[in-house]
Design an enzyme around this catalytic site. Structure first.
Site, mmCIF file in Angstrom:
data_model
loop_
_atom_site.group_PDB
_atom_site.id
_atom_site.type_symbol
_atom_site.label_atom_id
_atom_site.label_comp_id
_atom_site.label_asym_id
_atom_site.label_seq_id
_atom_site.Cartn_x
_atom_site.Cartn_y
_atom_site.Cartn_z
ATOM 1 N N ARG A 261 0.842 -1.202 0.000
ATOM 2 C CA ARG A 261 0.000 0.000 0.000
ATOM 3 C C ARG A 261 0.875 1.249 0.000
ATOM 4 N NH1 ARG A 261 -4.628 -1.785 4.480
ATOM 5 N NH2 ARG A 261 -5.146 -3.766 3.467
ATOM 6 N N ARG A 276 2.363 1.258 10.097
ATOM 7 C CA ARG A 276 1.884 1.695 8.784
ATOM 8 C C ARG A 276 3.024 1.589 7.763
ATOM 9 N NH1 ARG A 276 -2.929 4.339 8.313
ATOM 10 N NH2 ARG A 276 -2.879 4.904 10.527
ATOM 11 N N GLU A 348 -5.968 -0.885 15.776
ATOM 12 C CA GLU A 348 -6.582 -1.869 14.885
ATOM 13 C C GLU A 348 -5.591 -2.943 14.468
ATOM 14 O OE1 GLU A 348 -7.831 -2.292 10.264
ATOM 15 O OE2 GLU A 348 -7.846 -0.262 11.117
ATOM 16 N N SER A 351 -9.919 -5.894 10.512
ATOM 17 C CA SER A 351 -11.253 -5.392 10.175
ATOM 18 C C SER A 351 -12.022 -6.541 9.551
ATOM 19 C CB SER A 351 -11.178 -4.220 9.192
ATOM 20 O OG SER A 351 -10.821 -3.035 9.832
ATOM 21 N N ARG A 389 1.398 -6.283 12.743
ATOM 22 C CA ARG A 389 0.806 -5.658 13.933
ATOM 23 C C ARG A 389 0.718 -6.653 15.088
ATOM 24 N NH1 ARG A 389 -3.456 -0.883 12.233
ATOM 25 N NH2 ARG A 389 -2.111 0.057 10.645
#
Length: 423
Positions: A261, A276, A348, A351, A389
């Protein structure tokens, strides 16, 4: 993609339900283009019908040895009109689809209404934060001190937002991947897939990444291929343009992939560490469901992602995203957030979403029962989990006063019995 009939028959209701999520949509133009498109379709079908009848009349005249030149000439003109109208119709449909593909999914009735993430609704918590008698250090400091993370060399070889894992760090990343896949395939009933890490534009469009999020994607220069941002894309496209038997559903798939990403809208956020990154590892869960069972499937899928954190004994909570925080393609989403001691907050780590028929309509994935009735099925996905994460959460929650990090018991068999990472 929403049902085009909704755009025509309930556009006012759509505007109200979507609220801020649909503020960028030119609704008047959507309705105008839809009317133009339908009118052109009617004209084309009328002319096609006239050409079919004319062709039959010409054939009859020739059988009866009657003159047919004038009718042949007329049908040639009809054919030219059809060609011109089809070109216009194609342009109109492209304009309509360009806008329709940018309209987000409708939120489910159970989604809390809210203006931003502060109004997300906490559903439950599990476990407790670790009791620490010393100030917890952020994961990048822990990892660099132990010699298992190297951000400086990653920046030299590639750039910012990349990391090198070494030694026990590389081993633990691999261990987490195998632990998650074994849990989901062995106990949760998912079928493992190893998909391509490059996909075409149609696949990205099918799951909703395109056209809206093109700036967040890495694309090849000389081919219209994209590096996948998540395994959701290839897993969902396993059945693109297929009709599945209702009796075969649900289908549940899991895959490990690297994810890529650009994080185009995140400058200044989480600039240090692994939270990130431009490249990260993830184990994904994807389910294909009959519509009436999809919300039960959402609860099941979410529980499977939670189980990873329970086995690792990591404190977490589950929140239901509010209407304004909901992702583009989702009808309902649960975020699973893990506790990070150095930040004193939940972050987070997964999801889990039900997209209802939104992706299936874009990807043309249907299901059919014994009554031969065909309908769009529902798709769901969730991270099970984001591996980097989870690595972060272990370093922060299992760090010790002497600077070492204890390996969670569930992970030790995958680490050749290693119990602790020390300097």
């Amino acid at each position: 993609m929403l049902d085009p009939r909704l755009l025509k028959e309930r556009s006012g209701e759509l505007r109200e339900v979507l609220g801020l999520r649909g503020k960028h949509i030119d609704w008047d133009n959507v309705l105008k283009l839809d009317q133009e498109r339908r009118a052109l379709q009617t004209k084309v079908e009328t002319l096609r019908s006239r050409r079919r009848k004319g062709s039959e009349e010409i054939a009859k005249l020739k059988r009866e040895k009657q003159p047919a030149e004038s009718l042949v000439e007329e049908m040639k003109g009809v054919g030219d009109s059809i060609t011109a109208l089809e070109d216009t119709l194609r342009e109109s449909e492209e304009q309509f689809n360009a806008i329709a593909l940018g309209i987000p999914n409708l939120p489910h009735a159970s989604v809390p209404v809210g203006k931003d993430s502060s109004e997300n609704l906490e559903i439950r918590r599990w476990g407790n934060p670790p009791a620490m008698t010393f100030p917890p250090q952020p994961h990048w400091e822990v990892g660099e001190r132990l010699g298992i993370l190297d951000f400086e060399r990653a920046a030299r070889m590639t750039g910012a937002r990349f990391a090198v894992y070494t030694g026990a760090g590389a081993h633990m990343e691999r261990a987490l991947i195998n632990f998650m896949l074994d849990l989901h395939t062995g106990e949760h009933g998912y079928r493992e897939v190893l998909p391509p890490f490059l996909v075409n534009r149609a696949s990205m469009t099918a799951t909703g990444q395109l056209p809206k999020f093109e700036d967040d994607l890495f694309r090849l220069k000389d081919e219209d291929y994209f590096l996948i941002p998540t395994a959701e894309v290839p897993l969902t496209n396993l059945h693109r343009q297929e009709t599945l038997s209702r009796q075969a559903l649900p289908l549940r798939y899991t895959a490990y992939t690297p994810c890529f990403r650009r994080e185009a809208g995140s400058y200044g956020k989480d600039t240090r560490g692994l939270i990130r990154q431009h490249q990260f590892n993830k184990v994904e869960l994807v389910t294909f469901s009959v519509p009436e069972d999809s919300y039960d499937e959402l609860e099941r899928l979410t529980s499977h992602a939670e189980e990873v954190l329970k086995r690792l004994n990591l404190h977490y909570r589950v929140v239901s995203l509010c209407t304004s925080d909901l992702g583009f393609s989702a009808a309902k989403t649960y975020d699973i957030e893990v506790w990070l001691p150095s930040q004193g907050q939940f972050r987070e780590i997964s999801s889990c979403s039900n997209f209802e028929a939104f992706q299936a309509r874009r990807a043309e994935i249907r299901c059919k029962g014994q009554d031969s009735k065909s309908e769009f099925l529902h798709t769901l996905n969730g991270s099970g989990l984001a591996v980097g994460r989870t690595f972060v959460a272990i370093l922060e929650n299992y760090q010790q006063a002497d600077g070492s990090v204890v390996i969670p018991e569930a992970l030790r068999p995958y680490m050749n019995g290693l119990e602790r990472i020390s300097e």
